[in-house]
Design a protein around this motif. Structure first.
Motif, PDB file in Angstrom:
ATOM      1  N   GLU A  81      -2.395   5.313  -9.002  1.00  0.00           N
ATOM      2  CA  GLU A  81      -3.191   6.195  -8.146  1.00  0.00           C
ATOM      3  C   GLU A  81      -2.877   6.042  -6.657  1.00  0.00           C
ATOM      4  OE1 GLU A  81      -4.450   3.935 -10.259  1.00  0.00           O
ATOM      5  OE2 GLU A  81      -6.081   2.784  -9.327  1.00  0.00           O
ATOM      6  N   ASP A  82      -2.049   5.052  -6.320  1.00  0.00           N
ATOM      7  CA  ASP A  82      -1.633   4.903  -4.916  1.00  0.00           C
ATOM      8  C   ASP A  82      -0.554   5.919  -4.532  1.00  0.00           C
ATOM      9  OD1 ASP A  82      -1.774   1.268  -5.160  1.00  0.00           O
ATOM     10  OD2 ASP A  82      -3.330   2.723  -4.607  1.00  0.00           O
ATOM     11  N   SER A  83       0.007   6.582  -5.517  1.00  0.00           N
ATOM     12  CA  SER A  83       1.053   7.587  -5.229  1.00  0.00           C
ATOM     13  C   SER A  83       0.509   8.670  -4.322  1.00  0.00           C
ATOM     14  CB  SER A  83       1.568   8.198  -6.529  1.00  0.00           C
ATOM     15  OG  SER A  83       2.234   7.244  -7.308  1.00  0.00           O
ATOM     16  N   GLY A  84       1.340   9.104  -3.399  1.00  0.00           N
ATOM     17  CA  GLY A  84       0.934  10.140  -2.459  1.00  0.00           C
ATOM     18  C   GLY A  84       1.754   9.984  -1.189  1.00  0.00           C
ATOM     19  N   THR A  85       1.355  10.728  -0.178  1.00  0.00           N
ATOM     20  CA  THR A  85       2.042  10.635   1.107  1.00  0.00           C
ATOM     21  C   THR A  85       1.146   9.915   2.095  1.00  0.00           C
ATOM     22  OG1 THR A  85       3.199  12.721   0.684  1.00  0.00           O
ATOM     23  CG2 THR A  85       3.180  11.921   2.953  1.00  0.00           C
ATOM     24  N   TYR A  86       1.710   8.930   2.761  1.00  0.00           N
ATOM     25  CA  TYR A  86       0.967   8.127   3.715  1.00  0.00           C
ATOM     26  C   TYR A  86       1.419   8.475   5.123  1.00  0.00           C
ATOM     27  CZ  TYR A  86      -0.737   5.365  -0.177  1.00  0.00           C
ATOM     28  OH  TYR A  86      -1.358   4.975  -1.337  1.00  0.00           O
ATOM     29  N   PHE A  87       0.433   8.681   5.971  1.00  0.00           N
ATOM     30  CA  PHE A  87       0.723   9.004   7.371  1.00  0.00           C
ATOM     31  C   PHE A  87       0.069   7.989   8.290  1.00  0.00           C
ATOM     32  CE2 PHE A  87       2.666  13.165   7.159  1.00  0.00           C
ATOM     33  CZ  PHE A  87       2.180  13.722   5.987  1.00  0.00           C
ATOM     34  N   CYS A  88       0.814   7.597   9.319  1.00  0.00           N
ATOM     35  CA  CYS A  88       0.171   6.917  10.430  1.00  0.00           C
ATOM     36  C   CYS A  88      -0.008   7.969  11.524  1.00  0.00           C
ATOM     37  CB  CYS A  88       0.993   5.738  10.935  1.00  0.00           C
ATOM     38  SG  CYS A  88       2.514   6.192  11.779  1.00  0.00           S
ATOM     39  N   PRO A  94       7.574  10.062  19.509  1.00  0.00           N
ATOM     40  CA  PRO A  94       6.458   9.196  19.915  1.00  0.00           C
ATOM     41  C   PRO A  94       6.005   8.273  18.792  1.00  0.00           C
ATOM     42  CG  PRO A  94       5.876  11.529  20.143  1.00  0.00           C
ATOM     43  CD  PRO A  94       7.259  11.482  19.640  1.00  0.00           C
ATOM     44  N   VAL A  95       6.075   8.761  17.535  1.00  0.00           N
ATOM     45  CA  VAL A  95       5.672   7.964  16.389  1.00  0.00           C
ATOM     46  C   VAL A  95       6.789   8.033  15.347  1.00  0.00           C
ATOM     47  CG1 VAL A  95       3.976   7.637  14.553  1.00  0.00           C
ATOM     48  CG2 VAL A  95       3.241   8.496  16.794  1.00  0.00           C
ATOM     49  N   GLU A  96       7.403   6.892  15.096  1.00  0.00           N
ATOM     50  CA  GLU A  96       8.467   6.820  14.090  1.00  0.00           C
ATOM     51  C   GLU A  96       7.951   6.052  12.877  1.00  0.00           C
ATOM     52  OE1 GLU A  96      12.562   7.006  16.745  1.00  0.00           O
ATOM     53  OE2 GLU A  96      12.160   5.298  15.449  1.00  0.00           O
ATOM     54  N   GLN A  97       7.959   6.707  11.746  1.00  0.00           N
ATOM     55  CA  GLN A  97       7.405   6.104  10.536  1.00  0.00           C
ATOM     56  C   GLN A  97       8.524   5.861   9.531  1.00  0.00           C
ATOM     57  OE1 GLN A  97       4.002   8.172   8.938  1.00  0.00           O
ATOM     58  NE2 GLN A  97       4.011   7.000   7.038  1.00  0.00           N
ATOM     59  N   ASN A  98       8.482   4.673   8.933  1.00  0.00           N
ATOM     60  CA  ASN A  98       9.482   4.299   7.938  1.00  0.00           C
ATOM     61  C   ASN A  98       8.848   3.494   6.802  1.00  0.00           C
ATOM     62  OD1 ASN A  98      12.239   5.079   8.973  1.00  0.00           O
ATOM     63  ND2 ASN A  98      11.377   4.056  10.759  1.00  0.00           N
ATOM     64  N   PRO A  99       9.420   3.598   5.584  1.00  0.00           N
ATOM     65  CA  PRO A  99      10.529   4.483   5.240  1.00  0.00           C
ATOM     66  C   PRO A  99      10.011   5.898   4.972  1.00  0.00           C
ATOM     67  CG  PRO A  99       9.867   3.266   3.319  1.00  0.00           C
ATOM     68  CD  PRO A  99       8.985   2.780   4.443  1.00  0.00           C
ATOM     69  N   PRO A 100      10.877   6.887   4.905  1.00  0.00           N
ATOM     70  CA  PRO A 100      10.436   8.240   4.567  1.00  0.00           C
ATOM     71  C   PRO A 100      10.002   8.369   3.111  1.00  0.00           C
ATOM     72  CG  PRO A 100      12.794   8.196   5.003  1.00  0.00           C
ATOM     73  CD  PRO A 100      12.258   6.853   5.368  1.00  0.00           C
ATOM     74  N   ALA A 101      10.557   7.532   2.270  1.00  0.00           N
ATOM     75  CA  ALA A 101      10.173   7.555   0.863  1.00  0.00           C
ATOM     76  C   ALA A 101      10.242   6.136   0.318  1.00  0.00           C
ATOM     77  CB  ALA A 101      11.089   8.480   0.064  1.00  0.00           C
ATOM     78  N   LEU A 102       9.369   5.864  -0.651  1.00  0.00           N
ATOM     79  CA  LEU A 102       9.278   4.524  -1.219  1.00  0.00           C
ATOM     80  C   LEU A 102       8.905   4.643  -2.690  1.00  0.00           C
ATOM     81  CD1 LEU A 102       9.258   1.463  -0.583  1.00  0.00           C
ATOM     82  CD2 LEU A 102       6.853   1.711   0.042  1.00  0.00           C
ATOM     83  N   ASP A 135       6.066  11.123  10.459  1.00  0.00           N
ATOM     84  CA  ASP A 135       6.582  12.090   9.488  1.00  0.00           C
ATOM     85  C   ASP A 135       6.101  11.835   8.065  1.00  0.00           C
ATOM     86  OD1 ASP A 135       9.870  12.550  11.030  1.00  0.00           O
ATOM     87  OD2 ASP A 135       7.894  13.413  11.463  1.00  0.00           O
ATOM     88  N   GLY A 136       5.474  10.694   7.850  1.00  0.00           N
ATOM     89  CA  GLY A 136       4.950  10.411   6.527  1.00  0.00           C
ATOM     90  C   GLY A 136       5.893   9.590   5.667  1.00  0.00           C
ATOM     91  N   THR A 137       5.308   8.890   4.706  1.00  0.00           N
ATOM     92  CA  THR A 137       6.058   8.140   3.694  1.00  0.00           C
ATOM     93  C   THR A 137       5.585   8.626   2.336  1.00  0.00           C
ATOM     94  OG1 THR A 137       6.284   6.160   5.059  1.00  0.00           O
ATOM     95  CG2 THR A 137       6.493   5.888   2.668  1.00  0.00           C
ATOM     96  N   VAL A 138       6.513   9.131   1.539  1.00  0.00           N
ATOM     97  CA  VAL A 138       6.160   9.579   0.195  1.00  0.00           C
ATOM     98  C   VAL A 138       6.273   8.384  -0.740  1.00  0.00           C
ATOM     99  CG1 VAL A 138       6.704  11.140  -1.683  1.00  0.00           C
ATOM    100  CG2 VAL A 138       7.007  11.902   0.687  1.00  0.00           C
ATOM    101  N   LEU A 139       5.130   7.934  -1.223  1.00  0.00           N
ATOM    102  CA  LEU A 139       5.093   6.769  -2.111  1.00  0.00           C
ATOM    103  C   LEU A 139       4.968   7.223  -3.564  1.00  0.00           C
ATOM    104  CD1 LEU A 139       4.856   3.718  -2.693  1.00  0.00           C
ATOM    105  CD2 LEU A 139       2.382   3.960  -2.363  1.00  0.00           C
ATOM    106  N   THR A 140       5.850   6.707  -4.401  1.00  0.00           N
ATOM    107  CA  THR A 140       5.795   6.971  -5.841  1.00  0.00           C
ATOM    108  C   THR A 140       5.650   5.643  -6.551  1.00  0.00           C
ATOM    109  OG1 THR A 140       7.267   8.869  -5.577  1.00  0.00           O
ATOM    110  CG2 THR A 140       6.942   8.032  -7.815  1.00  0.00           C
ATOM    111  N   VAL A 141       4.573   5.504  -7.296  1.00  0.00           N
ATOM    112  CA  VAL A 141       4.369   4.293  -8.079  1.00  0.00           C
ATOM    113  C   VAL A 141       4.654   4.614  -9.537  1.00  0.00           C
ATOM    114  CG1 VAL A 141       2.767   2.471  -8.737  1.00  0.00           C
ATOM    115  CG2 VAL A 141       2.636   3.483  -6.452  1.00  0.00           C
ATOM    116  N   LYS A 142       5.558   3.844 -10.120  1.00  0.00           N
ATOM    117  CA  LYS A 142       5.994   4.094 -11.498  1.00  0.00           C
ATOM    118  C   LYS A 142       5.397   3.049 -12.442  1.00  0.00           C
ATOM    119  CE  LYS A 142      10.495   5.754  -9.869  1.00  0.00           C
ATOM    120  NZ  LYS A 142      11.965   5.521  -9.919  1.00  0.00           N
ATOM    121  N   PRO A 143       5.114   3.478 -13.685  1.00  0.00           N
ATOM    122  CA  PRO A 143       4.562   2.516 -14.647  1.00  0.00           C
ATOM    123  C   PRO A 143       5.613   1.521 -15.111  1.00  0.00           C
ATOM    124  CG  PRO A 143       4.863   4.667 -15.674  1.00  0.00           C
ATOM    125  CD  PRO A 143       5.170   4.849 -14.214  1.00  0.00           C
TER     126      PRO A 143
END
Lengths: 110, 113
Positions: A80-87, A3-11, A102-110
């Motif tokens: 500080e935006d790093s984390g998992t984002y869900f719609c 029903p809900v497809e979220q992309n990308p799974p990781a970023l 399913d969520g998107t795992v966001l990693t922000v690198k310096p």
């Protein structure tokens, strides 16, 4: 399909970069919410949309019920935006009950 | 963020034991929802209350859980006999009847050993 497809799974982004997340829905939804979940599990509400576009600082979200999608755009990414984002979307037949992507795992690198 | 309170934050139970977790919804909210999240994956809907009445729940909850909202200020979710697969983060959320934007508590992390 789901029903809900979220992309990308990781970023993975470098500080200062812009990017976007997208959720596609299998049917017309009543509303959508976007959440950020931190490493402790806390779900923070970012946006609630019944239609259209909202902005809050470096974040912007759009929900097009007719076209069955929603997007979350992050501008000038910070560590500080790093984390998992869900719609999460609400069907017209339910009052407040949310169906999550399913969520998107966001990693922000310096 | 809205003040949805969940207690305890952490809960450790042995297999076969009973578990109980509490949720105090946001003041004035009449809808209460419970979700289960395993390993930071998607949240799985468990049960929904409207004005203290359960209106929707999945089969697993009917079979193995006990959930009540005796008042608009306190709800509880219980597991009658804990199993290893019940280890998860349990999240409570609430919303107003008219405005369905939901707000989440910090969750109860249950570990079954």
């Amino acid at each position: 399909g789901m029903p809900v497809e979220q992309n990308p799974p990781a970023l993975s982004l470098y500080e200062g970069a812009d990017s976007g997340l997208r959720c596609n829905f299998s049917t017309t939804m009543k509303s959508v919410q976007w959440f950020q979940q931190n490493h402790r599990g806390r779900l923070i509400t970012l946006f609630y949309l019944a239609q259209g576009t909202k902005e809050n600082g470096r974040l912007k979200s759009t929900f097009n019920s007719k076209e069955r999608y929603s997007t979350l755009h992050i501008k000038d990414a910070q560590l500080e935006d790093s984390g998992t984002y869900f719609c999460a979307a609400e069907f017209y037949t339910n009052t407040g009950k949310l169906t999550f992507g399913d969520g998107t795992v966001l990693t922000v690198k310096p | 963020d809205a003040a949805v309170t969940q207690k305890p934050r952490y809960l450790i139970k042995m297999k076969g034991q009973e578990a109980e977790m509490k949720c105090i919804p946001e003041k004035g909210h009449t809808a209460v929802f419970w979700y289960q999240q395993k390993q930071s994956k998607e949240l799985k809907f468990l049960i929904y209350f409207q004005n203290q009445q359960p209106l929707d729940q999945i089969d697993m909850v009917k079979e193995r859980f006990s959930a009540v909202c005796p008042s608009s200020s306190l709800c509880s979710l219980g597991i009658r006999t804990c199993e290893a697969e019940d280890s998860a983060l349990y999240l409570c959320s609430s919303s107003q009847e008219q405005n369905t934007e939901v707000f989440f508590g910090k969750g109860t992390r249950l570990t079954v050993v």
